[in-house]
Design a protein around this motif. Structure first.
Motif, PDB file in Angstrom:
ATOM      1  N   ARG A   1      25.995 -22.331 -10.257  1.00 36.47           N
ATOM      2  CA  ARG A   1      25.992 -21.049 -10.950  1.00 36.47           C
ATOM      3  C   ARG A   1      24.766 -20.208 -10.618  1.00 36.47           C
ATOM      4  NH1 ARG A   1      30.798 -20.449 -11.062  1.00 36.47           N
ATOM      5  NH2 ARG A   1      30.290 -18.458 -12.051  1.00 36.47           N
ATOM      6  N   ASP A   2      23.835 -20.771  -9.862  1.00 36.94           N
ATOM      7  CA  ASP A   2      22.623 -20.021  -9.546  1.00 36.94           C
ATOM      8  C   ASP A   2      22.646 -19.470  -8.119  1.00 36.94           C
ATOM      9  OD1 ASP A   2      22.370 -22.403  -8.187  1.00 36.94           O
ATOM     10  OD2 ASP A   2      20.221 -22.609  -8.556  1.00 36.94           O
ATOM     11  N   LEU A   3      23.831 -19.176  -7.589  1.00 39.55           N
ATOM     12  CA  LEU A   3      23.906 -18.699  -6.207  1.00 39.55           C
ATOM     13  C   LEU A   3      23.140 -17.396  -6.014  1.00 39.55           C
ATOM     14  CD1 LEU A   3      27.549 -19.448  -5.001  1.00 39.55           C
ATOM     15  CD2 LEU A   3      25.421 -20.346  -4.061  1.00 39.55           C
ATOM     16  N   ASN A   4      23.223 -16.505  -6.990  1.00 39.46           N
ATOM     17  CA  ASN A   4      22.500 -15.246  -6.824  1.00 39.46           C
ATOM     18  C   ASN A   4      20.995 -15.465  -6.889  1.00 39.46           C
ATOM     19  OD1 ASN A   4      23.562 -12.602  -6.207  1.00 39.46           O
ATOM     20  ND2 ASN A   4      22.361 -11.847  -7.951  1.00 39.46           N
ATOM     21  N   ARG A   5      20.570 -16.417  -7.716  1.00 35.43           N
ATOM     22  CA  ARG A   5      19.145 -16.747  -7.758  1.00 35.43           C
ATOM     23  C   ARG A   5      18.702 -17.365  -6.427  1.00 35.43           C
ATOM     24  NH1 ARG A   5      18.856 -20.329 -12.044  1.00 35.43           N
ATOM     25  NH2 ARG A   5      19.237 -18.514 -13.372  1.00 35.43           N
ATOM     26  N   LEU A   6      19.543 -18.247  -5.878  1.00 34.66           N
ATOM     27  CA  LEU A   6      19.254 -18.810  -4.557  1.00 34.66           C
ATOM     28  C   LEU A   6      19.139 -17.696  -3.523  1.00 34.66           C
ATOM     29  CD1 LEU A   6      19.137 -21.030  -2.340  1.00 34.66           C
ATOM     30  CD2 LEU A   6      21.665 -21.034  -2.385  1.00 34.66           C
ATOM     31  N   TRP A   7      20.085 -16.766  -3.535  1.00 35.49           N
ATOM     32  CA  TRP A   7      20.081 -15.643  -2.602  1.00 35.49           C
ATOM     33  C   TRP A   7      18.755 -14.894  -2.663  1.00 35.49           C
ATOM     34  CZ3 TRP A   7      23.109 -13.519   1.172  1.00 35.49           C
ATOM     35  CH2 TRP A   7      22.904 -12.178   1.497  1.00 35.49           C
ATOM     36  N   TRP A   8      18.320 -14.550  -3.851  1.00 37.88           N
ATOM     37  CA  TRP A   8      17.098 -13.751  -3.989  1.00 37.88           C
ATOM     38  C   TRP A   8      15.841 -14.567  -3.713  1.00 37.88           C
ATOM     39  CZ3 TRP A   8      17.177  -8.930  -3.231  1.00 37.88           C
ATOM     40  CH2 TRP A   8      18.314  -8.184  -3.549  1.00 37.88           C
ATOM     41  N   ARG A   9      15.880 -15.884  -3.975  1.00 35.97           N
ATOM     42  CA  ARG A   9      14.744 -16.720  -3.567  1.00 35.97           C
ATOM     43  C   ARG A   9      14.559 -16.682  -2.055  1.00 35.97           C
ATOM     44  NH1 ARG A   9      16.337 -20.809  -7.375  1.00 35.97           N
ATOM     45  NH2 ARG A   9      17.190 -22.061  -5.676  1.00 35.97           N
ATOM     46  N   LEU A  10      15.669 -16.751  -1.319  1.00 36.69           N
ATOM     47  CA  LEU A  10      15.599 -16.695   0.132  1.00 36.69           C
ATOM     48  C   LEU A  10      15.170 -15.310   0.613  1.00 36.69           C
ATOM     49  CD1 LEU A  10      18.793 -18.771   0.994  1.00 36.69           C
ATOM     50  CD2 LEU A  10      16.435 -19.400   1.561  1.00 36.69           C
ATOM     51  N   VAL A  11      15.684 -14.268  -0.039  1.00 36.55           N
ATOM     52  CA  VAL A  11      15.281 -12.905   0.327  1.00 36.55           C
ATOM     53  C   VAL A  11      13.778 -12.717   0.110  1.00 36.55           C
ATOM     54  CG1 VAL A  11      15.471 -10.467  -0.354  1.00 36.55           C
ATOM     55  CG2 VAL A  11      17.541 -11.848  -0.018  1.00 36.55           C
ATOM     56  N   GLU A  12      13.275 -13.210  -1.015  1.00 35.29           N
ATOM     57  CA  GLU A  12      11.845 -13.077  -1.295  1.00 35.29           C
ATOM     58  C   GLU A  12      11.010 -13.900  -0.310  1.00 35.29           C
ATOM     59  OE1 GLU A  12      11.595 -14.101  -5.443  1.00 35.29           O
ATOM     60  OE2 GLU A  12      11.765 -11.996  -6.061  1.00 35.29           O
ATOM     61  N   ARG A  13      11.483 -15.094   0.020  1.00 35.66           N
ATOM     62  CA  ARG A  13      10.736 -15.961   0.932  1.00 35.66           C
ATOM     63  C   ARG A  13      10.760 -15.435   2.375  1.00 35.66           C
ATOM     64  NH1 ARG A  13      13.203 -21.892   2.140  1.00 35.66           N
ATOM     65  NH2 ARG A  13      12.697 -21.989   4.368  1.00 35.66           N
ATOM     66  N   MET A  14      11.913 -15.024   2.844  1.00 33.64           N
ATOM     67  CA  MET A  14      12.052 -14.621   4.243  1.00 33.64           C
ATOM     68  C   MET A  14      11.739 -13.148   4.459  1.00 33.64           C
ATOM     69  SD  MET A  14      12.876 -17.452   5.668  1.00 33.64           S
ATOM     70  CE  MET A  14      13.679 -19.018   5.329  1.00 33.64           C
ATOM     71  N   GLN A  15      12.212 -12.292   3.556  1.00 32.68           N
ATOM     72  CA  GLN A  15      12.102 -10.860   3.774  1.00 32.68           C
ATOM     73  C   GLN A  15      10.983 -10.198   2.966  1.00 32.68           C
ATOM     74  OE1 GLN A  15      16.537 -10.270   2.978  1.00 32.68           O
ATOM     75  NE2 GLN A  15      16.225  -8.887   4.720  1.00 32.68           N
ATOM     76  N   LEU A  16      10.400 -10.949   2.044  1.00 31.64           N
ATOM     77  CA  LEU A  16       9.305 -10.434   1.207  1.00 31.64           C
ATOM     78  C   LEU A  16       9.733  -9.213   0.408  1.00 31.64           C
ATOM     79  CD1 LEU A  16       6.334 -10.797   3.737  1.00 31.64           C
ATOM     80  CD2 LEU A  16       7.304 -12.516   2.188  1.00 31.64           C
ATOM     81  N   ILE A  17      10.942  -9.276  -0.128  1.00 37.51           N
ATOM     82  CA  ILE A  17      11.474  -8.212  -0.971  1.00 37.51           C
ATOM     83  C   ILE A  17      11.698  -8.773  -2.362  1.00 37.51           C
ATOM     84  CG2 ILE A  17      13.436  -6.682  -1.393  1.00 37.51           C
ATOM     85  CD1 ILE A  17      13.835  -6.493   1.575  1.00 37.51           C
ATOM     86  N   GLU A  18      11.181  -8.084  -3.364  1.00 39.06           N
ATOM     87  CA  GLU A  18      11.348  -8.552  -4.740  1.00 39.06           C
ATOM     88  C   GLU A  18      12.751  -8.238  -5.235  1.00 39.06           C
ATOM     89  OE1 GLU A  18       8.398  -8.145  -7.637  1.00 39.06           O
ATOM     90  OE2 GLU A  18       6.724  -8.051  -6.228  1.00 39.06           O
ATOM     91  N   GLN A  19      13.302  -9.168  -5.998  1.00 37.32           N
ATOM     92  CA  GLN A  19      14.663  -9.015  -6.479  1.00 37.32           C
ATOM     93  C   GLN A  19      14.755  -7.873  -7.489  1.00 37.32           C
ATOM     94  OE1 GLN A  19      15.783 -12.138  -9.617  1.00 37.32           O
ATOM     95  NE2 GLN A  19      14.187 -13.148  -8.427  1.00 37.32           N
ATOM     96  N   PRO A  20      15.957  -7.288  -7.620  1.00 34.52           N
ATOM     97  CA  PRO A  20      16.146  -6.201  -8.587  1.00 34.52           C
ATOM     98  C   PRO A  20      16.216  -6.738 -10.011  1.00 34.52           C
ATOM     99  CG  PRO A  20      18.223  -6.765  -7.582  1.00 34.52           C
ATOM    100  CD  PRO A  20      17.180  -7.608  -6.890  1.00 34.52           C
ATOM    101  N   GLU A  21      16.146  -5.839 -10.945  1.00 32.87           N
ATOM    102  CA  GLU A  21      16.321  -6.222 -12.347  1.00 32.87           C
ATOM    103  C   GLU A  21      17.716  -6.809 -12.548  1.00 32.87           C
ATOM    104  OE1 GLU A  21      14.016  -6.128 -14.626  1.00 32.87           O
ATOM    105  OE2 GLU A  21      12.520  -5.164 -13.325  1.00 32.87           O
ATOM    106  N   GLY A  22      17.800  -7.878 -13.333  1.00 32.55           N
ATOM    107  CA  GLY A  22      19.094  -8.481 -13.650  1.00 32.55           C
ATOM    108  C   GLY A  22      19.721  -9.264 -12.521  1.00 32.55           C
ATOM    109  N   ALA A  23      18.897  -9.690 -11.545  1.00 28.89           N
ATOM    110  CA  ALA A  23      19.455 -10.388 -10.385  1.00 28.89           C
ATOM    111  C   ALA A  23      20.139 -11.693 -10.768  1.00 28.89           C
ATOM    112  CB  ALA A  23      18.355 -10.651  -9.362  1.00 28.89           C
ATOM    113  N   ASP A  24      19.655 -12.366 -11.812  1.00 26.58           N
ATOM    114  CA  ASP A  24      20.265 -13.637 -12.220  1.00 26.58           C
ATOM    115  C   ASP A  24      21.720 -13.456 -12.642  1.00 26.58           C
ATOM    116  OD1 ASP A  24      17.934 -14.883 -11.678  1.00 26.58           O
ATOM    117  OD2 ASP A  24      17.365 -15.299 -13.750  1.00 26.58           O
ATOM    118  N   ARG A  25      22.046 -12.237 -13.072  1.00 27.72           N
ATOM    119  CA  ARG A  25      23.408 -11.982 -13.553  1.00 27.72           C
ATOM    120  C   ARG A  25      24.278 -11.316 -12.484  1.00 27.72           C
ATOM    121  NH1 ARG A  25      19.907  -9.974 -17.165  1.00 27.72           N
ATOM    122  NH2 ARG A  25      20.476  -7.820 -16.690  1.00 27.72           N
ATOM    123  N   GLY A  26      23.728 -11.054 -11.311  1.00 24.32           N
ATOM    124  CA  GLY A  26      24.450 -10.310 -10.290  1.00 24.32           C
ATOM    125  C   GLY A  26      25.237 -11.191  -9.343  1.00 24.32           C
ATOM    126  N   ALA A  27      25.819 -10.526  -8.353  1.00 23.24           N
ATOM    127  CA  ALA A  27      26.589 -11.236  -7.319  1.00 23.24           C
ATOM    128  C   ALA A  27      26.344 -10.579  -5.967  1.00 23.24           C
ATOM    129  CB  ALA A  27      28.073 -11.217  -7.672  1.00 23.24           C
TER     130      ALA A  27
END
Length: 535
Positions: free
Chosen positions: A420-446
């Protein structure tokens, strides 16, 4: 090449070829005019094709032919190996194949027909990108970025279920999961791929971080953001897989293509290097309209002379680069020897055709190419040379880090599509690789579900990365041994001859590792990419 062939290869000519053509034609029809009927026909045609491979009698015939194949007939063996691979991928009950095909086609149809909303109105993907490239209005940018992600919640659960069913099918065939199966059938060693990914992540980490600090400073200045933290909607591409906009350079670069017929312009370039594309363009669908796929691709419909591309052209640098890229695929398909058998008249590997496409796609930011093909003035070139050198480096660093997101995400996605944490996984990778901070409410997104490749081109993205490495290796070899790069190889027919003879001519007669060595004299070496864009 021996004319004697086992009966199973006659079945390829008599039975497989028409099914293959019908499937490609149906996919094309569903892309250029997406309706319920066209989507249903595309699914029906693909199901018929995959069911042919699934025939147990055929699979036994292939196995017997492989066992009896003489050692001195490598081309015959290669045909049987490729056929065996497709049989292995599809050795499933008919109802499973039909289910997998229909689910993927349903998701694809929704991607093709969906349009996001900005200001309460439906907008095309081109319009969303235009806003992200040009608007300085914070609210409008955020709305456009969210519009690009609207499709996610609509397909998220269906993507999860498709992945679960793909995994079930792969395990029935003896693989850990669908990801491992696809790598094996693509002749990609997972450990070797991950080693390359780890090497690129480590070597590009500091150079990327340095370049991104500079890019972020320009974005803050352009959007008047002060010291505010940048969010995904501040970048010019919804996935940050392309360069941010730099006002002066972007406008000046786009001006070189303004009011130009891109098909004529780029078609003339390919003509000049001895790889004509007129027949490809005549069959293609190049401009955007309602109900049409908003992406771009090349398709070799019959593996003889019917090569087409789909684009949504606008007269700017982005679409010029895309057209160069897709015609790179096209010339590979169109200029393979006509006497190759059906099973071998296809690129050696996905990464090889991506390499050729990327080799050409880079030219839209090449100053010498712009002068030779767009008539760029000395004054404009003087303003472009330094920024474009920086942009080419930045673009490759951006793409490499983005590709790492996709490679790692998809691998973990197939390990457990139900997490259920696929979007959190996605943004962890984006932050690690691309150095971009996730948007507000990312845990609830898709947001993860908005990448169309997950549905229609699964376990594919590593081929883009390998393709970039091979493209740099080809560029280094050609520049030192074949032709001058001063004008982006414009008018250099020796480039066309080299590609036809050393890259296209083998078709699929050899594995990709052998093709790389044949084309450049050595195995695939990330060092050429790193030297060109990171050193």
């Amino acid at each position: 090449m021996s004319t004697d062939k086992p009966p199973v290869l006659k079945r390829v000519d008599d039975e497989l070829t028409p099914l293959f053509v019908r499937s490609n034609e149906a996919y094309w029809a569903a892309s250029i005019s997406a309706t319920g009927d066209s989507a249903t026909e595309a699914a029906r045609a693909e199901n018929a094709l995959r069911s042919w491979y699934a025939d147990p009698t055929l699979q036994r015939e292939v196995a017997d032919a492989l066992e009896a194949c003489p050692a001195d007939q490598p081309a015959l063996r290669r045909q049987l190996e490729l056929l065996d691979r497709e049989c292995s991928r599809n050795a499933l009950p008919p109802d499973v194949i039909e289910d997998l095909v229909q689910r993927a086609q349903d998701i694809h149809h929704r991607f093709v027909t969906h349009r996001g909303h900005v200001g309460g109105r439906e907008v095309t993907q081109n319009r969303i990108l235009e806003i992200l490239r040009t608007s300085t209005d914070e609210a409008e940018r955020l709305e456009a970025w969210r519009a690009s992600k609207e499709i996610g919640p609509l397909v998220e659960e269906d993507l999860r279920e498709l992945a679960r069913r793909r995994n079930d099918a792969a395990r029935d065939l003896g693989f850990r999961d669908f990801y491992r199966m696809e790598l094996a059938l693509q002749e990609i060693d997972e450990d070797a791929l991950l080693a390359i990914a780890d090497q690129l992540e480590a070597v590009t980490r500091q150079p990327y971080a340095k370049e991104k600090r500079g890019m972020d400073a320009e974005i803050r200045d352009r959007l008047d953001l002060g010291d505010a933290v940048l969010r995904p909607h501040h970048y010019a591409d919804p996935f940050f897989q392309e360069l941010p906009v730099t006002d002066t350079t972007t406008a000046l670069l786009d001006r070189q293509f303004a009011n130009r017929d891109l098909a004529e312009l780029i078609g003339s370039y390919f003509e000049g290097i001895g790889l004509p594309v007129g027949p490809i363009l005549d069959r293609s669908d190049l401009f955007e309209r309602a109900g049409k796929d908003q992406h771009a691709y090349c398709i070799h419909v019959d593996r003889t002379d019917d090569v087409r591309i789909l684009c949504n052209l606008r007269s700017n640098e982005r679409w010029a680069g895309t057209l160069l890229h897709e015609l790179g695929h096209g010339v590979y398909d169109a200029h393979m020897p006509a006497d190759l058998p059906f099973l071998l008249r296809t690129p050696s590997h996905i990464m090889a055709t991506e390499a050729v496409a990327m080799f050409f796609g880079r030219l839209s930011r090449h100053p010498g190419w712009l002068r030779a093909n767009c008539g760029t003035s000395d004054d404009d070139l003087a303003m472009l040379v330094e920024p474009l050198a920086s942009q080419r480096r930045q673009a490759m660093l951006i793409f490499a880090r983005w590709a790492l997101v996709m490679i790692h995400f998809e691998r973990e996605f197939y390990e457990d599509p139900s997490r259920r944490d696929l979007n959190r996984l996605w943004w962890r990778l984006v932050e690690r690789m691309q150095l971009i901070e996730q948007p507000e409410g990312a845990d609830r997104g898709a947001e993860w579900a908005t990448k169309i490749h997950l549905a229609v081109a699964p376990v594919y993205y590593h081929n883009y990365l390998l393709g970039e490495l091979f493209a740099s290796q080809i560029h280094s070899f050609v520049r030192s041994e074949i032709a001058s790069d001063e004008h982006g190889y414009s008018g250099e027919e020796s480039l066309g001859r080299y590609l036809r003879d050393r890259v296209f001519a083998p078709g699929a007669t050899v594995p990709w590792q052998a093709l790389v060595a044949r084309a450049t004299g050595r195995p695939l070496d990330p060092g050429f990419f790193l030297q060109e864009f990171v050193a």
